[in-house]
Enzyme design. Structure first.
Site, PDB file in Angstrom:
ATOM      1  N   ASP A  16     113.178 110.220  -8.636  1.00 27.76           N
ATOM      2  CA  ASP A  16     113.858 110.293  -7.339  1.00 27.76           C
ATOM      3  C   ASP A  16     115.221 109.609  -7.403  1.00 27.76           C
ATOM      4  O   ASP A  16     116.219 110.116  -6.894  1.00 27.76           O
ATOM      5  CB  ASP A  16     113.004 109.635  -6.250  1.00 27.76           C
ATOM      6  CG  ASP A  16     111.756 110.432  -5.931  1.00 27.76           C
ATOM      7  OD1 ASP A  16     111.887 111.620  -5.599  1.00 27.76           O
ATOM      8  OD2 ASP A  16     110.660 109.873  -6.023  1.00 27.76           O
TER       9      ASP A  16
ATOM     10  N   LYS B  25     111.160 106.816  -1.710  1.00 30.60           N
ATOM     11  CA  LYS B  25     111.730 108.161  -1.667  1.00 30.60           C
ATOM     12  C   LYS B  25     112.843 108.235  -0.623  1.00 30.60           C
ATOM     13  O   LYS B  25     113.904 108.811  -0.860  1.00 30.60           O
ATOM     14  CB  LYS B  25     110.649 109.198  -1.354  1.00 30.60           C
ATOM     15  CG  LYS B  25     109.682 109.446  -2.492  1.00 30.60           C
ATOM     16  CD  LYS B  25     108.741 110.584  -2.194  1.00 30.60           C
ATOM     17  CE  LYS B  25     107.755 110.807  -3.328  1.00 30.60           C
ATOM     18  NZ  LYS B  25     108.430 111.194  -4.589  1.00 30.60           N
TER      19      LYS B  25
ATOM     20  N   GLY C 151     104.865 111.993 -14.051  1.00 36.43           N
ATOM     21  CA  GLY C 151     103.966 110.845 -14.134  1.00 36.43           C
ATOM     22  C   GLY C 151     102.544 111.174 -14.556  1.00 36.43           C
ATOM     23  O   GLY C 151     102.009 110.533 -15.477  1.00 36.43           O
TER      24      GLY C 151
ATOM     25  N   GLY D 178     104.976 116.271  -8.374  1.00 35.62           N
ATOM     26  CA  GLY D 178     103.811 116.369  -7.507  1.00 35.62           C
ATOM     27  C   GLY D 178     102.976 117.608  -7.777  1.00 35.62           C
ATOM     28  O   GLY D 178     102.996 118.190  -8.860  1.00 35.62           O
TER      29      GLY D 178
END
Length: 291
Positions: free
Chosen positions: A183, A242, A66, A33
């Site tokens: 994850d 998640k 990503g 993130g």
């Protein structure tokens, strides 16, 4: 705010019980993130991990990447396609995933940890059959479902005082490389390591009763209550997979799983070394609430 020496001493004294609690224990951090993209936040996260390592916590860093994969695919003229939030991965894309995760991102994180005074070594999921996989669904190509994890290489590095930096690419006996959800990989690795906790860094404050009101953060959720929160729409959208990974980790034996806002500097230290807590903690059993 600048602290004087007495205030610095008080900070350390307050942290002592938490340092003792985690000393010698394994903490797995899933990293991605905005905390990974923003350079200042990245510096803060790596500093936190080195500090934890130096006070005796056995830190394992598991990362995705990503946006960086999408960026490289665009540069080489390949279009990113997703099905149910998973990247469709042909053979060439699998090679690009390996290049980005095990190459550029993994090595950069190792370098940054070492620049902060830590000891770090990168591991790809193929190394020592750390992450073994098979195709998840035919239409996704080389997107992998984890069949087994071998954490012996990770334990060897922890024993020697290193921070293992794990890139989430897997393999099978035929030498195929698979793109693995970070994850999912972090949850399985944490469980296999019998980790004290798993920390998942996201771009949200945690689980909110009202998604538009940060003050409605639910600080503690037993996994038995999570399905009802999904039915009620409190856990929804991209947070569902998640949370599924959090549940998986707890049910496989991890004591606690945290979802933290990676946009907050030093979120890991605030959660682990203070009594404040800033994210959502998943635990086995009990009742959930804002406490």
């Amino acid at each position: 705010m600048e602290l004087n020496n007495a205030q610095r001493a008080q900070v350390l004294i307050h942290a002592l019980p938490y340092i003792q609690k985690y000393n010698g224990k394994i903490v797995v951090v899933k990293y991605g993130g905005n905390a990974m993209i923003n350079d200042d936040l990245k510096e803060a996260v790596m500093g936190d991990l080195v500090l934890l390592s130096l006070v005796g916590v056995k830190v394992v860093l598991v990362h995705g990447g990503g946006p960086e994969i999408s960026e490289l695919m665009k540069k080489v003229g390949k279009e990113s396609r997703f099905v149910d939030g998973l990247r469709v991965t042909d053979k060439e894309t699998a090679d690009l995933v390996q290049m980005v995760l095990a190459g550029r991102i993994g090595k950069n994180l190792v370098s940054l940890l070492q620049s902060k005074g830590g000891k770090a070594i990168g591991l790809a999921g193929m190394d020592g059959y750390l992450i073994q996989a098979r195709p998840l669904r035919q239409e996704l190509g080389y997107v992998g479902e984890i069949t087994d994890v071998n954490v012996s290489p990770v334990l060897d590095l922890l024993e020697k005082g290193y921070i293992p930096v794990v890139s989430t690419v897997g393999c099978d006996d035929q030498g195929n490389v698979y793109n693995i959800n970070a994850d999912t990989a972090a949850a399985r690795i944490a469980a296999a390591l019998k980790a004290e906790c798993l920390i998942t860094m996201t771009d949200t404050s945690g689980i909110l009763r009202d998604k538009d009101d940060p003050s409605t953060l639910i600080k503690r959720i037993p996994v038995s209550e999570a399905p009802q929160l999904m039915l009620d729409g409190i856990i929804s959208g991209g947070m569902i997979p998640k949370v599924d990974c959090c549940i998986e980790a707890i049910r496989r034996g991890v004591n606690r799983v945290f979802i933290l806002d990676g946009r907050i500097p030093h979120a890991i230290l605030i959660e682990t070394l203070t009594d404040e807590g800033i994210g959502t903690m998943f635990i086995p059993g009990g009742s959930y609430g804002q406490y």
